[in-house]
Motif scaffolding. Structure first.
Motif, PDB file in Angstrom:
ATOM      1  N   UNK A 173      87.866  42.401  -7.871  1.00  0.00           N
ATOM      2  CA  UNK A 173      86.653  42.179  -7.080  1.00  0.00           C
ATOM      3  C   UNK A 173      86.340  40.689  -7.087  1.00  0.00           C
ATOM      4  N   UNK A 174      85.960  40.158  -5.932  1.00  0.00           N
ATOM      5  CA  UNK A 174      85.563  38.761  -5.832  1.00  0.00           C
ATOM      6  C   UNK A 174      84.058  38.711  -5.577  1.00  0.00           C
ATOM      7  N   UNK A 175      83.351  37.951  -6.410  1.00  0.00           N
ATOM      8  CA  UNK A 175      81.894  37.843  -6.331  1.00  0.00           C
ATOM      9  C   UNK A 175      81.529  36.440  -5.845  1.00  0.00           C
ATOM     10  N   UNK A 176      80.658  36.386  -4.841  1.00  0.00           N
ATOM     11  CA  UNK A 176      80.173  35.098  -4.323  1.00  0.00           C
ATOM     12  C   UNK A 176      78.660  35.175  -4.125  1.00  0.00           C
ATOM     13  N   UNK A 177      77.952  34.220  -4.664  1.00  0.00           N
ATOM     14  CA  UNK A 177      76.497  34.155  -4.494  1.00  0.00           C
ATOM     15  C   UNK A 177      75.807  35.454  -4.881  1.00  0.00           C
ATOM     16  N   UNK A 230      80.747  48.692  -8.441  1.00  0.00           N
ATOM     17  CA  UNK A 230      80.845  47.271  -8.124  1.00  0.00           C
ATOM     18  C   UNK A 230      79.516  46.547  -8.304  1.00  0.00           C
ATOM     19  N   UNK A 231      78.412  47.198  -7.926  1.00  0.00           N
ATOM     20  CA  UNK A 231      77.120  46.532  -8.075  1.00  0.00           C
ATOM     21  C   UNK A 231      76.784  46.292  -9.548  1.00  0.00           C
ATOM     22  N   UNK A 232      77.262  47.168 -10.433  1.00  0.00           N
ATOM     23  CA  UNK A 232      77.035  46.974 -11.863  1.00  0.00           C
ATOM     24  C   UNK A 232      77.877  45.811 -12.392  1.00  0.00           C
ATOM     25  N   UNK A 233      79.119  45.716 -11.914  1.00  0.00           N
ATOM     26  CA  UNK A 233      79.975  44.605 -12.311  1.00  0.00           C
ATOM     27  C   UNK A 233      79.378  43.283 -11.842  1.00  0.00           C
ATOM     28  N   UNK A 234      78.896  43.263 -10.597  1.00  0.00           N
ATOM     29  CA  UNK A 234      78.308  42.042 -10.044  1.00  0.00           C
ATOM     30  C   UNK A 234      77.075  41.629 -10.843  1.00  0.00           C
ATOM     31  N   UNK A 235      76.247  42.582 -11.201  1.00  0.00           N
ATOM     32  CA  UNK A 235      75.049  42.271 -11.992  1.00  0.00           C
ATOM     33  C   UNK A 235      75.431  41.663 -13.338  1.00  0.00           C
ATOM     34  N   UNK A 236      76.490  42.187 -13.956  1.00  0.00           N
ATOM     35  CA  UNK A 236      76.952  41.638 -15.229  1.00  0.00           C
ATOM     36  C   UNK A 236      77.475  40.211 -15.052  1.00  0.00           C
ATOM     37  N   UNK A 237      78.163  39.957 -13.944  1.00  0.00           N
ATOM     38  CA  UNK A 237      78.662  38.608 -13.668  1.00  0.00           C
ATOM     39  C   UNK A 237      77.498  37.635 -13.494  1.00  0.00           C
ATOM     40  N   UNK A 238      76.503  38.029 -12.710  1.00  0.00           N
ATOM     41  CA  UNK A 238      75.348  37.161 -12.471  1.00  0.00           C
ATOM     42  C   UNK A 238      74.620  36.857 -13.777  1.00  0.00           C
ATOM     43  N   UNK A 244      79.323  23.048 -17.648  1.00  0.00           N
ATOM     44  CA  UNK A 244      78.045  22.599 -17.094  1.00  0.00           C
ATOM     45  C   UNK A 244      78.197  22.098 -15.665  1.00  0.00           C
ATOM     46  N   UNK A 245      79.289  21.368 -15.391  1.00  0.00           N
ATOM     47  CA  UNK A 245      79.487  20.886 -14.030  1.00  0.00           C
ATOM     48  C   UNK A 245      79.621  22.017 -13.042  1.00  0.00           C
ATOM     49  N   UNK A 246      80.390  23.037 -13.449  1.00  0.00           N
ATOM     50  CA  UNK A 246      80.561  24.214 -12.594  1.00  0.00           C
ATOM     51  C   UNK A 246      79.237  24.936 -12.369  1.00  0.00           C
ATOM     52  N   UNK A 247      78.473  25.099 -13.445  1.00  0.00           N
ATOM     53  CA  UNK A 247      77.217  25.831 -13.330  1.00  0.00           C
ATOM     54  C   UNK A 247      76.190  25.062 -12.503  1.00  0.00           C
ATOM     55  N   UNK A 248      76.239  23.738 -12.567  1.00  0.00           N
ATOM     56  CA  UNK A 248      75.326  22.944 -11.742  1.00  0.00           C
ATOM     57  C   UNK A 248      75.566  23.206 -10.260  1.00  0.00           C
ATOM     58  N   UNK A 249      76.819  23.432  -9.912  1.00  0.00           N
ATOM     59  CA  UNK A 249      77.163  23.645  -8.510  1.00  0.00           C
ATOM     60  C   UNK A 249      76.613  24.962  -7.979  1.00  0.00           C
ATOM     61  N   UNK A 250      76.398  25.932  -8.863  1.00  0.00           N
ATOM     62  CA  UNK A 250      75.896  27.228  -8.395  1.00  0.00           C
ATOM     63  C   UNK A 250      74.467  27.483  -8.873  1.00  0.00           C
ATOM     64  N   UNK A 251      73.790  26.423  -9.321  1.00  0.00           N
ATOM     65  CA  UNK A 251      72.425  26.586  -9.828  1.00  0.00           C
ATOM     66  C   UNK A 251      71.499  27.145  -8.761  1.00  0.00           C
ATOM     67  N   UNK A 252      71.706  26.709  -7.520  1.00  0.00           N
ATOM     68  CA  UNK A 252      70.844  27.198  -6.446  1.00  0.00           C
ATOM     69  C   UNK A 252      71.000  28.692  -6.235  1.00  0.00           C
ATOM     70  N   UNK A 253      72.232  29.193  -6.493  1.00  0.00           N
ATOM     71  CA  UNK A 253      72.464  30.634  -6.361  1.00  0.00           C
ATOM     72  C   UNK A 253      71.752  31.390  -7.462  1.00  0.00           C
ATOM     73  N   UNK A 254      71.851  30.885  -8.678  1.00  0.00           N
ATOM     74  CA  UNK A 254      71.254  31.575  -9.811  1.00  0.00           C
ATOM     75  C   UNK A 254      69.732  31.605  -9.745  1.00  0.00           C
ATOM     76  N   UNK A 255      69.127  30.611  -9.086  1.00  0.00           N
ATOM     77  CA  UNK A 255      67.668  30.596  -8.982  1.00  0.00           C
ATOM     78  C   UNK A 255      67.151  31.843  -8.282  1.00  0.00           C
ATOM     79  N   UNK A 256      67.936  32.367  -7.364  1.00  0.00           N
ATOM     80  CA  UNK A 256      67.528  33.575  -6.654  1.00  0.00           C
ATOM     81  C   UNK A 256      67.382  34.747  -7.591  1.00  0.00           C
ATOM     82  N   UNK A 257      68.262  34.792  -8.598  1.00  0.00           N
ATOM     83  CA  UNK A 257      68.241  35.914  -9.534  1.00  0.00           C
ATOM     84  C   UNK A 257      67.273  35.679 -10.685  1.00  0.00           C
ATOM     85  N   UNK A 258      67.124  34.404 -11.078  1.00  0.00           N
ATOM     86  CA  UNK A 258      66.184  34.104 -12.148  1.00  0.00           C
ATOM     87  C   UNK A 258      64.756  34.395 -11.706  1.00  0.00           C
TER      88      UNK A 258
END
Length: 382
Positions: free
Chosen positions: A216-220, A278-286, A366-380
């Motif tokens: 499974x590939x997870x994006x955003x 799949x939705x459970x796997x995605x939630x764990x990834x996020x 940290x560099x990688x996570x900075x690139x997706x910080x905007x995505x994570x804000x939606x879930x936080x």
């Protein structure tokens, strides 16, 4: 494996001793070869070791499985945790000058069926670090009825697949179908297995899947793609075998996908996908990304969740229980207790990736996570 000299071998797959009630999650072990051929290592291993194209034929004093042979090491086998990294082979080559803008940082976890811990279970997987390829295989457990351990087949299949990919890469072009065909032809032991191999080739994701393992590939925080299963019937997957009753590698489904930094790839055997939607796997990834976990730790979290569901007799429906009901079978519990293999890969810019990440330990991302910080804000914000 003729013609391929392995410069460095990184082996995951660490287990405790037979007397331990639980097995331990231990970090990846790097084995360097001295001139005498004597390996060096930091803790006992259970997995494959390859060096200069040959298996190490060294007898040691605690359990170490090399291919299908048991050896012993002189080190003790500590046990304390309920998690174990998966049977894996990571192969690294040097002096390759191909420039890449994307990179996979991968980690894995393997939890054998509780009744198969001592034998290592029937799943296997590899991580080719430099070649940017990963693969999983699930030995078909039905062979146990005739006294055959299908784990020997799956492990040999994955070792041969990793070797074929490394040789392809050395020659300048990786072809996953060709690699799987070669591995199938070289796997002469009794048994059968599913197979799923995924690789980052020419900045795109290529994969071949045969049977009911998959990826499974997870994006955003959403599913970008999930591979379908291939079944002859309920709980009867396509499988490679040594004999005329085998499905052919060419029967596997081939996929090509565009991926981007921030994508997460989850590859697993049916022990994962039978127990988690799949939705459970995605939630764990996020959640794992939000917590800043490495791929190795993320794989452990996903595998542990799948095993918890498999052991919960009162859990609501699972993908397997739904499939059983639709096929007209009564399944007494929701989950399915099985070997569980999970390999997690983070897609990142090559410039952000460590040149030699230690997959068994927390890798600084940290560099990688900075690139997706905007995505994570939606879930936080939830």
């Amino acid at each position: 494996m003729a013609g391929c000299a392995f410069k460095q071998v990184i082996v995951g797959n660490l287990y405790g001793s037979r007397s331990c009630l639980r097995y331990r999650n231990i970090s990846t072990v790097i084995l360097g070869l001295k001139t005498q051929g004597q390996p060096t290592f930091h803790s006992p291993i259970y997995g494959y070791v390859a060096a200069h194209g040959n298996f190490l034929n060294k007898r040691f004093s605690s359990p170490v499985l090399l291919g299908s042979k048991c050896f012993r090491s002189s080190l003790p086998s500590p046990c304390s945790s309920a998690l174990s990294t998966a049977p894996s082979v990571s192969l690294s080559k040097e002096n390759i000058s191909v420039e890449k803008t994307l990179k996979l940082i991968s980690g894995s976890c393997y939890l054998p069926h509780p009744d198969k811990v001592e034998t290592g279970g029937e799943d296997a997987h590899f991580i080719c670090k430099h070649e940017q390829a990963i693969g999983v295989a699930d030995g078909v457990g039905g062979w146990a009825g005739v006294g055959v351990d299908a784990g020997h087949y799956s492990r040999k299949l994955m070792l041969s697949s990793a070797s074929a990919i490394q040789c392809d890469h050395k020659n300048g072009s990786i072809d996953l179908v060709r690699a799987l065909k070669k591995a199938h032809a070289e796997t002469k032991v009794k048994g059968s297995s599913t197979a799923c191999i995924v690789a980052l080739i020419n900045e795109g994701l290529c994969a071949i899947n045969l049977g009911d393992s998959g990826f499974t590939v997870v994006r955003d925080g959403h599913k970008l793609f999930s591979s379908p299963v291939q079944l002859h019937g309920f709980n009867f997957p396509y499988q490679l075998a040594n004999g005329k009753h085998s499905d052919l590698p060419s029967s596997g489904q081939v996929f090509k996908l565009n991926v981007a930094p921030g994508d997460v790839i989850v590859v697993g055997t049916d022990g994962l996908f039978d127990n988690l939607f799949n939705n459970e796997i995605i939630e764990l990834v996020v959640d794992a990304l939000r917590d800043g976990l490495s791929p190795n730790k993320t794989a452990q979290r996903i595998a542990a969740s799948a095993q918890q569901v498999a052991q919960d007799k009162h859990h609501p429906e699972t993908p397997f229980s739904i499939a059983a009901r639709e096929a007209g079978f009564h399944w007494p519990t929701a989950g399915k207790l099985d070997d569980i293999t999970v390999v997690v890969s983070y897609v990142t810019n090559a410039s952000y990736a460590c040149s030699k990440p230690e997959l068994g330990k927390s890798t600084h991302l940290s560099g990688f996570l900075d690139r997706i910080k905007s995505v994570l804000k939606l879930f936080i914000a939830r």
